[in-house]
Scaffold this active site. Structure first.
Site, mmCIF file in Angstrom:
data_model
loop_
_atom_site.group_PDB
_atom_site.id
_atom_site.type_symbol
_atom_site.label_atom_id
_atom_site.label_comp_id
_atom_site.label_asym_id
_atom_site.label_seq_id
_atom_site.Cartn_x
_atom_site.Cartn_y
_atom_site.Cartn_z
ATOM 1 N N GLU A 1 0.861 -1.194 0.000
ATOM 2 C CA GLU A 1 0.000 0.000 0.000
ATOM 3 C C GLU A 1 0.893 1.240 0.000
ATOM 4 O O GLU A 1 1.827 1.339 0.790
ATOM 5 C CB GLU A 1 -0.923 -0.029 1.225
ATOM 6 C CG GLU A 1 -1.616 1.279 1.553
ATOM 7 C CD GLU A 1 -2.489 1.846 0.436
ATOM 8 O OE1 GLU A 1 -3.277 1.092 -0.160
ATOM 9 O OE2 GLU A 1 -2.345 3.063 0.147
ATOM 10 N N ASP B 1 -11.821 -1.358 -8.340
ATOM 11 C CA ASP B 1 -11.949 -0.158 -9.169
ATOM 12 C C ASP B 1 -10.900 -0.102 -10.284
ATOM 13 O O ASP B 1 -11.147 0.515 -11.320
ATOM 14 C CB ASP B 1 -11.825 1.107 -8.304
ATOM 15 C CG ASP B 1 -13.177 1.612 -7.792
ATOM 16 O OD1 ASP B 1 -14.167 0.870 -7.903
ATOM 17 O OD2 ASP B 1 -13.220 2.753 -7.282
ATOM 18 N N ARG C 1 -17.375 3.284 6.245
ATOM 19 C CA ARG C 1 -16.353 2.697 5.356
ATOM 20 C C ARG C 1 -15.142 2.225 6.130
ATOM 21 O O ARG C 1 -14.575 1.179 5.846
ATOM 22 C CB ARG C 1 -15.880 3.714 4.315
ATOM 23 C CG ARG C 1 -16.948 4.241 3.419
ATOM 24 C CD ARG C 1 -16.383 5.328 2.534
ATOM 25 N NE ARG C 1 -15.720 4.747 1.399
ATOM 26 C CZ ARG C 1 -16.303 4.501 0.234
ATOM 27 N NH1 ARG C 1 -17.567 4.783 0.045
ATOM 28 N NH2 ARG C 1 -15.630 3.977 -0.741
ATOM 29 N N TYR D 1 -28.566 8.189 5.535
ATOM 30 C CA TYR D 1 -28.871 7.007 6.348
ATOM 31 C C TYR D 1 -28.046 7.064 7.628
ATOM 32 O O TYR D 1 -27.091 7.847 7.727
ATOM 33 C CB TYR D 1 -28.615 5.704 5.572
ATOM 34 C CG TYR D 1 -27.277 5.591 4.860
ATOM 35 C CD1 TYR D 1 -26.122 5.226 5.549
ATOM 36 C CD2 TYR D 1 -27.180 5.814 3.487
ATOM 37 C CE1 TYR D 1 -24.904 5.092 4.882
ATOM 38 C CE2 TYR D 1 -25.973 5.692 2.813
ATOM 39 C CZ TYR D 1 -24.845 5.330 3.524
ATOM 40 O OH TYR D 1 -23.648 5.210 2.857
HETATM 41 P P1 FAD Z 1 -9.593 2.037 -3.726
HETATM 42 O O1 FAD Z 1 -10.487 2.164 -2.540
HETATM 43 O O2 FAD Z 1 -9.379 3.224 -4.579
HETATM 44 O O3 FAD Z 1 -8.203 1.514 -3.172
HETATM 45 C C1 FAD Z 1 -7.024 1.560 -3.941
HETATM 46 C C2 FAD Z 1 -5.843 1.486 -2.974
HETATM 47 O O4 FAD Z 1 -4.656 1.331 -3.726
HETATM 48 C C3 FAD Z 1 -5.687 2.752 -2.143
HETATM 49 O O5 FAD Z 1 -5.468 2.397 -0.800
HETATM 50 C C4 FAD Z 1 -4.464 3.434 -2.772
HETATM 51 O O6 FAD Z 1 -3.729 4.211 -1.841
HETATM 52 C C5 FAD Z 1 -3.680 2.224 -3.250
HETATM 53 N N1 FAD Z 1 -2.794 2.502 -4.384
HETATM 54 C C6 FAD Z 1 -3.098 3.183 -5.514
HETATM 55 N N2 FAD Z 1 -2.053 3.228 -6.346
HETATM 56 C C7 FAD Z 1 -1.040 2.556 -5.727
HETATM 57 C C8 FAD Z 1 0.314 2.272 -6.084
HETATM 58 N N3 FAD Z 1 0.806 2.693 -7.238
HETATM 59 N N4 FAD Z 1 1.070 1.555 -5.233
HETATM 60 C C9 FAD Z 1 0.557 1.117 -4.046
HETATM 61 N N5 FAD Z 1 -0.708 1.370 -3.644
HETATM 62 C C10 FAD Z 1 -1.508 2.079 -4.478
HETATM 63 N N6 FAD Z 1 -19.532 1.210 -3.280
HETATM 64 C C11 FAD Z 1 -20.420 0.375 -2.676
HETATM 65 O O7 FAD Z 1 -20.271 -0.853 -2.777
HETATM 66 N N7 FAD Z 1 -21.477 0.865 -1.960
HETATM 67 C C12 FAD Z 1 -21.688 2.211 -1.806
HETATM 68 O O8 FAD Z 1 -22.645 2.629 -1.145
HETATM 69 C C13 FAD Z 1 -20.768 3.118 -2.432
HETATM 70 N N8 FAD Z 1 -20.936 4.451 -2.315
HETATM 71 C C14 FAD Z 1 -20.019 5.291 -2.882
HETATM 72 C C15 FAD Z 1 -20.194 6.669 -2.715
HETATM 73 C C16 FAD Z 1 -19.282 7.559 -3.268
HETATM 74 C C17 FAD Z 1 -19.485 9.049 -3.089
HETATM 75 C C18 FAD Z 1 -18.153 7.055 -3.990
HETATM 76 C C19 FAD Z 1 -17.130 7.994 -4.566
HETATM 77 C C20 FAD Z 1 -17.983 5.675 -4.155
HETATM 78 C C21 FAD Z 1 -18.912 4.793 -3.616
HETATM 79 N N9 FAD Z 1 -18.768 3.397 -3.763
HETATM 80 C C22 FAD Z 1 -19.673 2.559 -3.174
HETATM 81 C C23 FAD Z 1 -17.676 2.830 -4.567
HETATM 82 C C24 FAD Z 1 -16.516 2.326 -3.720
HETATM 83 O O9 FAD Z 1 -16.098 3.344 -2.840
HETATM 84 C C25 FAD Z 1 -15.321 1.913 -4.584
HETATM 85 O O10 FAD Z 1 -15.758 1.171 -5.684
HETATM 86 C C26 FAD Z 1 -14.350 1.045 -3.767
HETATM 87 O O11 FAD Z 1 -13.922 1.744 -2.630
HETATM 88 C C27 FAD Z 1 -13.156 0.600 -4.614
HETATM 89 O O12 FAD Z 1 -12.244 -0.120 -3.811
HETATM 90 P P2 FAD Z 1 -10.807 -0.520 -4.361
HETATM 91 O O13 FAD Z 1 -10.122 -1.192 -3.223
HETATM 92 O O14 FAD Z 1 -10.929 -1.238 -5.640
HETATM 93 O O15 FAD Z 1 -10.088 0.865 -4.702
#
Ligand code: FAD
Length: 423
Positions: free
Chosen positions: A36, A293, A109, A216
Site C-alpha cells: 500500500e 476499481d 467505510r 442514512y
Molecule cells: P480504492 O479504494 O481506490 O483503493 C485503492 C488502494 O490502492 C488505495 O489504498 C491506494 O492508496 C492504493 N494505491 C493506488 N495506487 C497505488 C500504487 N501505485 N502503489 C501502491 N498502492 C496504491 N460502493 C459500494 O459498494 N457501496 C456504496 O454505497 C458506495 N458508495 C459510494 C459513494 C461515493 C461518493 C463514492 C465515490 C464511491 C462509492 N462506492 C460505493 C464505490 C466504492 O467506494 C469503490 O468502488 C471502492 O472503494 C473501490 O475499492 P478498491 O479497493 O478497488 O479501490
C-alpha cells in the site's frame, strides 16, 4: 525486494478490494503480501451501503456478525422526488433479507475496511505500507512489482487493486477515467447535529434535476451519513476548478425543505468528482490481474463499487481453491481464466446500468414527471430490478442471472425512452 519472505500472491493496493482479496486468498492457505502506498491503511470516514450479494460473502468469510455489530440494518429504502418531497418507490429491506437470505446494511467505510484489515492480520497476510508501485513485469515464473523507491518484489501472481487511477490498467487498456461532470459531497456527523428529525430506519434517496441527496444512519444510529451529488456547471463550461462549494448551494436551491436542511451540514473542505471508466473485458496480462476499481470503477449510483471489488476476490479465491492438486500446486492460468470468464461481463452490466440509473435520477421537466409516474406504479415487492445483482455471486458465466432489462439499457438513451426532450 521489500521483504525476504517469498509469497504466492502480491496485491498492490490496500483498499477494500485489495484487503478483501488478500483475506480470501490467505484463507485458502496462500502466502499473501499487500503493498500500500499510503503511510497507513485506511478509508474515508463516510458511509457505505452493502447489499445481500456482499453480506452473503461476509457470512462465508465469518465476518458478518462483526459487520452487523458495527453497522445499521435499515428497514426500508425509500426513493423520493427531491423537488416536491413525495415518495416514488421503496424497497422493504426486511422482506428483501427474507428473499435473498442476507441483510442489506449500511456501515462506516472505515469499519468495513477495519474488519478486513483485522481479518488479514489474523490470517497472516504480510501488510506493507509506504510501498508505492510504479511498474509491473511478467517474469518466467510469475510477476514482479517495481517500487518507486527502486525496490522490487516478486510472486507467482500480482493482483493490482490500485483503484480508479490504476497504473496496472495501462498494461491492458489505453483508456482514461471518464468525467461525469457530477461531484459528490459527503458528511458523516453525530446525530445530534442533524438539526431535524431523521428516520434512521430508512436509507433515503431524493432524486432531482441534475442532483440527488442520500442519507442514512451509521454506527447503531449514533451518526448520520449524507451524500449530496450534483452536476457542476463549471465542469460543463470546461473550467479546471469545478465542483467547488459555491456550486453546492446553487445546485440544491430548488429542492424540498428536507433536502435543503441537510445541505449546510455537508463537509466543504473535500469533495469527490465522479469519474468512471468504460468497461473493459480483459483483466489479465500473463500473471498480472486487475481487481476492484482498477478493473471496473463505476459511477456510484448502484452502490455496488466496493461490493464488486469484494466479489472479485471471493470469485478468484474459489477458482484457486478448485484448481489446487493434492500437492498444493495451483493451476493459476486456469484460475485466472475462470475469473476473467465471469467477472468482466457482470461488472460491465453494473457500470452501464449505473450510468443509465444516473440519467434516470437526474431528469428534469416532463421526463421527470413521467419517471415519477412509472416509479410510483412499481410494486414494492417486485424484485425483478434487483434479482441479477443481489442473488448469489456467479462463479461461471452460466450461473450469471439474466440482466433485468425492460429496455436494452446498453443501447438506448434512457432519457429519450422515458420522455424525450427536456420540457
Ligand atoms: P480504492 O479504494 O481506490 O483503493 C485503492 C488502494 O490502492 C488505495 O489504498 C491506494 O492508496 C492504493 N494505491 C493506488 N495506487 C497505488 C500504487 N501505485 N502503489 C501502491 N498502492 C496504491 N460502493 C459500494 O459498494 N457501496 C456504496 O454505497 C458506495 N458508495 C459510494 C459513494 C461515493 C461518493 C463514492 C465515490 C464511491 C462509492 N462506492 C460505493 C464505490 C466504492 O467506494 C469503490 O468502488 C471502492 O472503494 C473501490 O475499492 P478498491 O479497493 O478497488 O479501490
Amino acid at each position: 525486494t521489500t521483504s525476504a519472505n517469498p509469497v504466492d500472491v502480491l496485491i498492490v493496493g490496500g483498499g477494500i478490494g485489495g484487503l478483501s482479496a488478500a483475506f480470501a486468498l490467505a484463507r485458502e492457505g496462500l502466502r499473501v503480501r499487500v503493498l500500500e502506498q499510503a503511510r497507513e491503511f485506511g478509508e474515508v470516514g463516510a458511509g457505505l451501503q452493502i447489499a445481500p450479494n456482499c453480506t452473503r460473502i461476509l457470512h462465508d468469510y465469518g465476518l458478518l456478525e462483526e459487520a452487523r455489530r458495527l453497522g445499521v440494518l435499515p428497514k426500508s429504502m425509500v426513493m423520493r422526488d427531491a423537488v416536491d418531497g413525495s415518495e416514488l418507490t421503496r424497497l422493504d429491506l426486511v422482506d428483501l433479507e427474507r428473499t435473498y437470505g442476507f441483510p442489506y446494511m449500511v456501515i462506516h467505510r472505515s469499519d468495513l475496511h477495519g474488519i478486513f484489515l483485522r481479518a488479514c492480520r489474523r490470517a497472516g497476510v504480510d501488510l506493507v505500507t509506504d510501498a508505492r508501485v510504479s511498474g509491473y513485469e511478467n517474469t518466467a515464473s510469475g510477476a514482479r512489482a517495481l517500487l518507486a523507491d527502486g525496490r522490487a518484489d516478486e510472486a507467482r501472481i500480482v493482483i493490482a487493486a490500485d483503484g480508479l487511477h490504476s497504473g496496472a490498467r495501462r498494461l491492458l487498456a489505453e483508456d482514461e477515467p471518464v468525467s461525469s461532470s457530477y461531484v459528490a459531497y459527503r458528511a458523516a456527523i453525530p446525530i445530534e447535529q442533524a438539526g431535524r428529525d431523521v428516520d434512521l430506519s430508512e436509507v433515503s434517496v431524493h432524486v432531482g434535476p441534475r442532483c440527488h441527496f442520500v442519507h442514512y444512519g451509521l454506527r447503531g444510529g449514533e451518526m448520520l451519513n449524507q451524500v449530496a451529488v450534483f452536476q457542476s456547471p463549471k465542469a460543463l463550461a470546461g473550467e479546471e476548478n469545478w465542483g467547488t462549494p459555491d456550486e453546492l448551494d446553487n445546485a440544491f436551491a430548488e429542492t424540498c425543505p428536507d433536502v435543503q436542511a441537510g445541505i449546510p451540514l455537508m463537509w466543504r473542505d473535500r469533495w469527490w468528482r465522479m469519474f468512471d471508466r468504460d468497461p473493459i473485458m480483459t483483466w489479465v496480462d500473463g500473471n498480472i490481474a486487475l481487481l476492484g476499481d482498477a478493473a471496473h470503477p463505476p459511477l456510484q449510483y448502484m452502490a455496488q463499487g466496493a461490493i464488486m471489488a469484494i466479489e472479485d476476490g471471493w470469485v478468484l479465491a474459489k477458482h484457486v481453491a478448485a484448481r489446487r492438486d493434492e500437492n498444493g500446486a495451483i493451476d493459476w492460468q486456469g484460475a485466472l481464466a475462470a475469473y476473467e470468464a465471469v467477472r468482466p461481463e457482470h461488472c460491465r452490466r453494473v457500470l452501464t446500468t449505473a450510468r443509465a440509473w444516473g440519467e434516470l435520477w437526474h431528469l428534469d421537466g416532463v421526463a421527470r414527471l413521467q419517471r415519477n409516474t412509472l416509479l410510483r406504479a412499481r410494486d414494492t415487492y417486485d424484485y425483478s430490478f434487483t434479482e441479477w445483482i443481489y442473488g448469489p455471486t456467479a462463479l461461471t458465466p452460466e450461473e450469471e442471472p439474466p440482466m433485468f432489462s425492460p429496455i436494452p439499457l446498453d443501447s438506448v438513451d434512457v432519457a429519450d425512452l422515458i420522455g424525450g426532450a427536456e420540457a
